[in-house]
Scaffold this motif. Structure first.
Motif, PDB file in Angstrom:
ATOM      1  N   LEU A 176      -2.220  11.026  -4.094  1.00 46.14           N
ATOM      2  CA  LEU A 176      -2.347  10.852  -5.539  1.00 46.14           C
ATOM      3  C   LEU A 176      -2.653   9.420  -5.968  1.00 46.14           C
ATOM      4  CD1 LEU A 176       0.366  13.289  -6.896  1.00 46.14           C
ATOM      5  CD2 LEU A 176      -2.096  13.540  -7.028  1.00 46.14           C
ATOM      6  N   PRO A 177      -1.988   8.398  -5.401  1.00 47.33           N
ATOM      7  CA  PRO A 177      -2.326   7.028  -5.826  1.00 47.33           C
ATOM      8  C   PRO A 177      -3.790   6.686  -5.576  1.00 47.33           C
ATOM      9  CG  PRO A 177      -0.256   7.034  -4.636  1.00 47.33           C
ATOM     10  CD  PRO A 177      -0.838   8.418  -4.511  1.00 47.33           C
ATOM     11  N   GLU A 178      -4.373   7.155  -4.478  1.00 46.24           N
ATOM     12  CA  GLU A 178      -5.782   6.883  -4.202  1.00 46.24           C
ATOM     13  C   GLU A 178      -6.666   7.562  -5.243  1.00 46.24           C
ATOM     14  OE1 GLU A 178      -9.126   7.578  -0.742  1.00 46.24           O
ATOM     15  OE2 GLU A 178      -7.016   7.819  -0.252  1.00 46.24           O
ATOM     16  N   ALA A 179      -6.325   8.771  -5.625  1.00 47.20           N
ATOM     17  CA  ALA A 179      -7.107   9.483  -6.634  1.00 47.20           C
ATOM     18  C   ALA A 179      -7.006   8.774  -7.985  1.00 47.20           C
ATOM     19  CB  ALA A 179      -6.616  10.919  -6.749  1.00 47.20           C
ATOM     20  N   ARG A 180      -5.845   8.305  -8.313  1.00 49.09           N
ATOM     21  CA  ARG A 180      -5.678   7.593  -9.591  1.00 49.09           C
ATOM     22  C   ARG A 180      -6.417   6.262  -9.575  1.00 49.09           C
ATOM     23  NH1 ARG A 180       0.223   9.318  -9.380  1.00 49.09           N
ATOM     24  NH2 ARG A 180       0.183  11.268 -10.524  1.00 49.09           N
ATOM     25  N   LYS A 181      -6.441   5.610  -8.430  1.00 49.84           N
ATOM     26  CA  LYS A 181      -7.143   4.350  -8.301  1.00 49.84           C
ATOM     27  C   LYS A 181      -8.638   4.533  -8.569  1.00 49.84           C
ATOM     28  CE  LYS A 181      -6.390   2.771  -4.276  1.00 49.84           C
ATOM     29  NZ  LYS A 181      -6.162   2.171  -2.979  1.00 49.84           N
ATOM     30  N   ARG A 182      -9.200   5.619  -8.099  1.00 49.64           N
ATOM     31  CA  ARG A 182     -10.617   5.909  -8.256  1.00 49.64           C
ATOM     32  C   ARG A 182     -10.926   6.534  -9.619  1.00 49.64           C
ATOM     33  NH1 ARG A 182     -14.663   5.456  -4.218  1.00 49.64           N
ATOM     34  NH2 ARG A 182     -13.766   5.709  -2.198  1.00 49.64           N
ATOM     35  N   LYS A 183      -9.876   6.754 -10.415  1.00 48.68           N
ATOM     36  CA  LYS A 183     -10.014   7.346 -11.743  1.00 48.68           C
ATOM     37  C   LYS A 183     -10.717   8.706 -11.707  1.00 48.68           C
ATOM     38  CE  LYS A 183      -9.863   2.928 -14.039  1.00 48.68           C
ATOM     39  NZ  LYS A 183     -10.523   1.971 -14.874  1.00 48.68           N
ATOM     40  N   ASP A 226     -11.903  23.772   4.619  1.00 46.26           N
ATOM     41  CA  ASP A 226     -10.466  23.993   4.465  1.00 46.26           C
ATOM     42  C   ASP A 226      -9.744  22.711   4.032  1.00 46.26           C
ATOM     43  OD1 ASP A 226     -10.461  22.483   6.753  1.00 46.26           O
ATOM     44  OD2 ASP A 226      -9.571  24.003   8.030  1.00 46.26           O
ATOM     45  N   THR A 227      -8.439  22.791   3.952  1.00 49.70           N
ATOM     46  CA  THR A 227      -7.639  21.672   3.452  1.00 49.70           C
ATOM     47  C   THR A 227      -7.668  20.453   4.374  1.00 49.70           C
ATOM     48  OG1 THR A 227      -5.670  22.573   4.519  1.00 49.70           O
ATOM     49  CG2 THR A 227      -6.018  23.143   2.222  1.00 49.70           C
ATOM     50  N   TRP A 228      -8.032  20.638   5.623  1.00 50.00           N
ATOM     51  CA  TRP A 228      -8.032  19.525   6.577  1.00 50.00           C
ATOM     52  C   TRP A 228      -8.903  18.365   6.091  1.00 50.00           C
ATOM     53  CZ3 TRP A 228      -5.182  18.284  10.649  1.00 50.00           C
ATOM     54  CH2 TRP A 228      -5.643  17.281  11.492  1.00 50.00           C
ATOM     55  N   PHE A 229     -10.035  18.668   5.472  1.00 44.95           N
ATOM     56  CA  PHE A 229     -10.974  17.636   5.032  1.00 44.95           C
ATOM     57  C   PHE A 229     -10.887  17.355   3.539  1.00 44.95           C
ATOM     58  CE2 PHE A 229     -12.891  19.651   8.758  1.00 44.95           C
ATOM     59  CZ  PHE A 229     -12.992  18.551   9.576  1.00 44.95           C
ATOM     60  N   CYS A 230      -9.942  17.963   2.855  1.00 46.56           N
ATOM     61  CA  CYS A 230      -9.854  17.849   1.404  1.00 46.56           C
ATOM     62  C   CYS A 230      -9.009  16.636   1.014  1.00 46.56           C
ATOM     63  CB  CYS A 230      -9.267  19.132   0.809  1.00 46.56           C
ATOM     64  SG  CYS A 230      -9.348  19.140  -0.980  1.00 46.56           S
ATOM     65  N   SER A 231      -9.644  15.484   1.039  1.00 45.85           N
ATOM     66  CA  SER A 231      -8.986  14.262   0.576  1.00 45.85           C
ATOM     67  C   SER A 231      -9.850  13.673  -0.529  1.00 45.85           C
ATOM     68  CB  SER A 231      -8.849  13.258   1.719  1.00 45.85           C
ATOM     69  OG  SER A 231     -10.111  12.776   2.114  1.00 45.85           O
ATOM     70  N   PRO A 232      -9.269  12.918  -1.429  1.00 49.56           N
ATOM     71  CA  PRO A 232     -10.052  12.350  -2.523  1.00 49.56           C
ATOM     72  C   PRO A 232     -11.259  11.543  -2.040  1.00 49.56           C
ATOM     73  CG  PRO A 232      -7.743  12.088  -2.994  1.00 49.56           C
ATOM     74  CD  PRO A 232      -7.842  12.615  -1.587  1.00 49.56           C
ATOM     75  N   SER A 233     -11.086  10.746  -0.987  1.00 50.08           N
ATOM     76  CA  SER A 233     -12.211   9.929  -0.519  1.00 50.08           C
ATOM     77  C   SER A 233     -13.341  10.803   0.020  1.00 50.08           C
ATOM     78  CB  SER A 233     -11.749   8.933   0.543  1.00 50.08           C
ATOM     79  OG  SER A 233     -11.215   9.614   1.659  1.00 50.08           O
ATOM     80  N   SER A 234     -13.009  11.876   0.755  1.00 47.88           N
ATOM     81  CA  SER A 234     -14.050  12.786   1.264  1.00 47.88           C
ATOM     82  C   SER A 234     -14.759  13.491   0.114  1.00 47.88           C
ATOM     83  CB  SER A 234     -13.447  13.835   2.191  1.00 47.88           C
ATOM     84  OG  SER A 234     -12.961  13.247   3.361  1.00 47.88           O
ATOM     85  N   VAL A 265     -18.005  20.522  -4.057  1.00 53.37           N
ATOM     86  CA  VAL A 265     -17.113  20.929  -2.977  1.00 53.37           C
ATOM     87  C   VAL A 265     -16.218  22.073  -3.431  1.00 53.37           C
ATOM     88  CG1 VAL A 265     -15.251  20.176  -1.445  1.00 53.37           C
ATOM     89  CG2 VAL A 265     -17.087  18.602  -2.025  1.00 53.37           C
ATOM     90  N   ILE A 266     -16.080  23.060  -2.556  1.00 53.46           N
ATOM     91  CA  ILE A 266     -15.116  24.139  -2.754  1.00 53.46           C
ATOM     92  C   ILE A 266     -14.124  24.037  -1.615  1.00 53.46           C
ATOM     93  CG2 ILE A 266     -14.751  26.624  -2.853  1.00 53.46           C
ATOM     94  CD1 ILE A 266     -17.707  26.847  -3.762  1.00 53.46           C
ATOM     95  N   ALA A 267     -12.869  23.784  -1.940  1.00 50.06           N
ATOM     96  CA  ALA A 267     -11.848  23.623  -0.902  1.00 50.06           C
ATOM     97  C   ALA A 267     -10.473  23.881  -1.492  1.00 50.06           C
ATOM     98  CB  ALA A 267     -11.895  22.219  -0.316  1.00 50.06           C
ATOM     99  N   MET A 268      -9.560  24.259  -0.649  1.00 49.45           N
ATOM    100  CA  MET A 268      -8.172  24.399  -1.038  1.00 49.45           C
ATOM    101  C   MET A 268      -7.555  23.002  -0.988  1.00 49.45           C
ATOM    102  SD  MET A 268      -5.489  26.792  -1.403  1.00 49.45           S
ATOM    103  CE  MET A 268      -5.885  28.183  -0.408  1.00 49.45           C
ATOM    104  N   ALA A 269      -7.013  22.562  -2.098  1.00 46.56           N
ATOM    105  CA  ALA A 269      -6.441  21.215  -2.166  1.00 46.56           C
ATOM    106  C   ALA A 269      -4.977  21.230  -1.752  1.00 46.56           C
ATOM    107  CB  ALA A 269      -6.565  20.662  -3.580  1.00 46.56           C
TER     108      ALA A 269
END
Length: 94
Positions: free
Chosen positions: A82-89, A52-60, A71-75
């Motif tokens: 968003l800044p972390e996701a952009r940092k990791r490209k 579920d969304t609880w564990f749906c973070s870019p780092s995970s 991974v299949i999850a509701m984002a």
């Protein structure tokens, strides 16, 4: 820590019970990665992880992908991640 009863000193930390107790005292995100790594090592046939969304973070998501699972999850549409996701490209279409 808030526990009803402390562990007995007679229990070996290397036993299954000792390992489970250690996992129970860890952060949920670390437990997920540990269990997925163990499943991969045991050659359990799986290609995807569903949660579920609880564990749906870019780092995970990135760490689970590095283990070898999709991974299949509701984002969540969260401005703070968003800044972390952009940092990791990584491409997260939120």
């Amino acid at each position: 820590m808030n526990r009803l009863q402390e562990a007995s000193s007679d229990i070996d930390a290397r036993s299954n019970g000792g390992k489970q107790r250690k996992l129970a005292q860890s952060k949920a995100t670390n437990v997920i990665l540990t269990l997925l790594t163990e499943a991969k090592a045991a050659q359990i046939p799986a290609k995807h992880v569903l949660f579920d969304t609880w564990f749906c973070s870019p780092s995970s998501l990135i760490q689970i992908k590095e283990i070898g699972y999709d991974v299949i999850a509701m984002a969540k549409k969260d401005v703070q991640i968003l800044p972390e996701a952009r940092k990791r490209k990584q491409n997260f279409d939120l």
